[in-house]
Design a protein around this motif. Structure first.
Motif, short mmCIF file in Angstrom:
data_model
loop_
_atom_site.label_atom_id
_atom_site.label_comp_id
_atom_site.label_asym_id
_atom_site.label_seq_id
_atom_site.Cartn_x
_atom_site.Cartn_y
_atom_site.Cartn_z
N TRP A 103 59.53 35.68 26.60
CA TRP A 103 60.06 36.54 27.66
C TRP A 103 61.39 36.03 28.17
O TRP A 103 62.26 36.84 28.56
CB TRP A 103 59.04 36.67 28.79
CG TRP A 103 57.84 37.48 28.39
CD1 TRP A 103 56.56 37.07 28.30
CD2 TRP A 103 57.85 38.85 27.98
NE1 TRP A 103 55.75 38.09 27.86
CE2 TRP A 103 56.51 39.20 27.67
CE3 TRP A 103 58.83 39.82 27.85
CZ2 TRP A 103 56.14 40.48 27.23
CZ3 TRP A 103 58.48 41.10 27.42
CH2 TRP A 103 57.16 41.41 27.11
N ALA A 104 61.59 34.73 28.16
CA ALA A 104 62.91 34.19 28.55
C ALA A 104 63.98 34.67 27.58
O ALA A 104 65.08 35.07 27.99
CB ALA A 104 62.85 32.67 28.61
N ASN A 137 64.63 38.02 33.81
CA ASN A 137 65.32 36.77 34.14
C ASN A 137 65.10 36.35 35.59
O ASN A 137 64.75 35.20 35.86
CB ASN A 137 66.82 36.91 33.86
CG ASN A 137 67.14 36.92 32.38
OD1 ASN A 137 66.26 36.65 31.56
ND2 ASN A 137 68.37 37.22 32.03
N GLN A 138 65.32 37.25 36.54
CA GLN A 138 65.21 36.86 37.93
C GLN A 138 63.79 36.49 38.30
O GLN A 138 63.56 35.55 39.06
CB GLN A 138 65.71 37.99 38.84
CG GLN A 138 65.76 37.60 40.32
CD GLN A 138 66.61 36.36 40.57
OE1 GLN A 138 67.78 36.31 40.17
NE2 GLN A 138 66.05 35.35 41.22
N LYS A 175 50.14 47.07 27.55
CA LYS A 175 50.80 48.20 28.19
C LYS A 175 51.41 47.83 29.54
O LYS A 175 52.24 48.56 30.07
CB LYS A 175 49.81 49.34 28.35
CG LYS A 175 49.28 49.89 27.02
CD LYS A 175 48.23 50.96 27.23
CE LYS A 175 47.68 51.45 25.90
NZ LYS A 175 46.60 52.45 26.07
N ALA A 176 50.96 46.71 30.11
CA ALA A 176 51.50 46.25 31.39
C ALA A 176 52.62 45.23 31.23
O ALA A 176 53.20 44.78 32.22
CB ALA A 176 50.39 45.66 32.25
N ASP A 177 52.93 44.87 30.00
CA ASP A 177 54.02 43.92 29.74
C ASP A 177 55.35 44.47 30.26
O ASP A 177 55.55 45.69 30.30
CB ASP A 177 54.16 43.65 28.24
CG ASP A 177 53.17 42.61 27.73
OD1 ASP A 177 52.60 41.88 28.55
OD2 ASP A 177 52.99 42.54 26.50
N PRO A 178 56.28 43.59 30.62
CA PRO A 178 57.59 44.06 31.10
C PRO A 178 58.45 44.69 30.02
O PRO A 178 59.48 45.31 30.32
CB PRO A 178 58.24 42.79 31.65
CG PRO A 178 57.55 41.66 30.96
CD PRO A 178 56.14 42.12 30.73
N GLY A 179 58.04 44.56 28.78
CA GLY A 179 58.73 45.18 27.65
C GLY A 179 57.78 45.22 26.48
O GLY A 179 56.66 44.69 26.55
#
Length: 389
Positions: free
Chosen positions: A297-298, A304-305, A369-373
């Motif tokens: 994810w990084a 990022n924030q 499905k709840a992942d940020p991407g």
């Protein structure tokens, strides 16, 4: 901004709170008292103390003592049958997350027909909703790991299919939970670490969940902060009551985060590992994959924030980039003495990593499905491969 907040559980938190159990309005007259198949709650006197409290309250009870560290469908069925045979009208779970999760599942099956797998969403589950309300649930936690005392979720493994899947709905929240850090003083060093990291990742996943909300963020960041500061102390000095108390608070907050936020794909990736290898502690499995997972994810630059926020909460106050959270996470792993965990030590084979990836999508696909991407099959396989030792 849209969200639902529903945590109906009465929580008694703090040292000595177990002694107040008999003063509470309990939800029945006869309890099924669910404990593990091990000896710790008997050895350290926790079972005797709960029995004394139930006796003072005029509550009769029958004990069900078969639950495993990775609880299985068979024992849910047996516990529910015992509850019905004995005429129990509520369930008490005394122990760690596996015990309380089992108590929830048993409570459902004590009043409903069929098998718990009929009501599981995912894998070979039947995806039905229970028709009849479960028996009320009282949770008395002796560990700080899953936050299950403050959420509706229960994770059960189908022993014949190696499927480990979470289940829960509004009526599987405990009606009463007791979080007494004095009951956690005897948890061994390694288990303290494994459980603490499970609580940590409930919160970090909740904070990255694309459906998060301000209340969830508040709970999650506070839990991350407390674990970063106090978990290494609790691991090294299990008798440090302040550290135990603060980690217990973090755990309960993580359960609240689970209730209004929820996990993402990190938990989906771990469940196949411990589902197929029951000797693998869930928290240990999470630790094994976490650095590669959060590095993914990084590298995505999508959050990022939020990763900077989590790094600061873990204690890295000078964090300026997403990768700083991965570095802070590694430092915490080292500080807690769990840096040497290896999948191969638990019998996990590198050639099976593709199979574990397939199982993650089949059994816990909703978490992706709840992942940020978007996280693809190939992305997940690479996380397993980068984590493998």
């Amino acid at each position: 901004m849209k969200f639902q907040y529903f945590i109906p559980t009465k929580i008694l938190f703090g040292c000595g709170q177990l002694e107040k159990l008999h003063k509470q309005k309990l939800p029945g007259k006869k309890a099924l008292l669910v404990i593990s198949g091990g000896t710790s709650v008997k050895k350290y006197g926790y079972l005797a103390r709960v029995q004394e409290q139930l006796d003072k309250a005029g509550i009769s009870y029958v004990i069900f003592d078969k639950i495993l560290p990775n609880p299985i469908e068979t024992h849910v069925t047996q516990g529910a049958e015992l509850a019905r045979e004995e005429g129990c009208d509520f369930v008490v779970g005394l122990g760690g997350g596996s015990i309380i999760d089992s108590a929830k599942a048993i409570a459902v099956m004590a009043t409903n027909e069929g098998n718990i797998w009929d009501y599981i969403f995912g894998g070979t589950g039947g995806s039905k909703m229970p028709r009849i309300a479960p028996l009320p649930i009282v949770a008395i936690t002796t560990t700080a790991g899953t936050g299950t005392e403050a959420d509706p979720w229960a994770v059960i493994t189908h022993q014949d299919r190696n499927e480990k899947i979470g289940f829960g709905y509004d009526q599987t929240f405990p009606v009463l939970s007791i979080v007494d850090p004095e009951l956690m003083l005897t948890v061994p060093e390694k288990l303290t670490a494994y459980q603490g990291f499970d609580a940590l990742f409930h919160s970090t996943e909740g904070y990255l969940n694309k459906y998060t909300n301000p209340l969830n963020d508040m709970y999650a960041l506070k839990a991350i902060e407390l674990i970063g500061k106090y978990l290494p102390i609790a691991v090294k000095d299990g008798q440090n009551i302040e550290a135990r108390e603060q980690v217990a608070l973090a755990n309960t907050l993580s359960g609240m985060s689970e209730s209004i936020g929820g996990c993402i794909s990190e938990h989906a990736l771990e469940h196949p590992l411990s589902g197929h290898n029951p000797k693998l502690e869930h928290g240990a499995g999470l630790i094994m994959i976490c650095e590669a997972y959060y590095a993914y994810w990084a590298e995505s630059s999508l959050v990022n924030q939020r990763m900077i926020d989590m790094a600061k909460a873990l204690g890295k106050q000078d964090a300026t980039k997403a990768e700083d959270f991965v570095a802070a996470l590694h430092d915490l792993i080292v500080a807690c003495g769990v840096v040497d965990l290896k999948m191969s030590d638990y019998g996990i084979l590198k050639e099976d990593l593709k199979m574990y990836t397939e199982v993650a999508f089949e059994t816990m696909g909703s978490l992706f499905k709840a992942d940020p991407g978007e996280m693809t099959f190939e992305d997940c396989l690479k996380i397993y491969e980068r984590s493998y030792q």
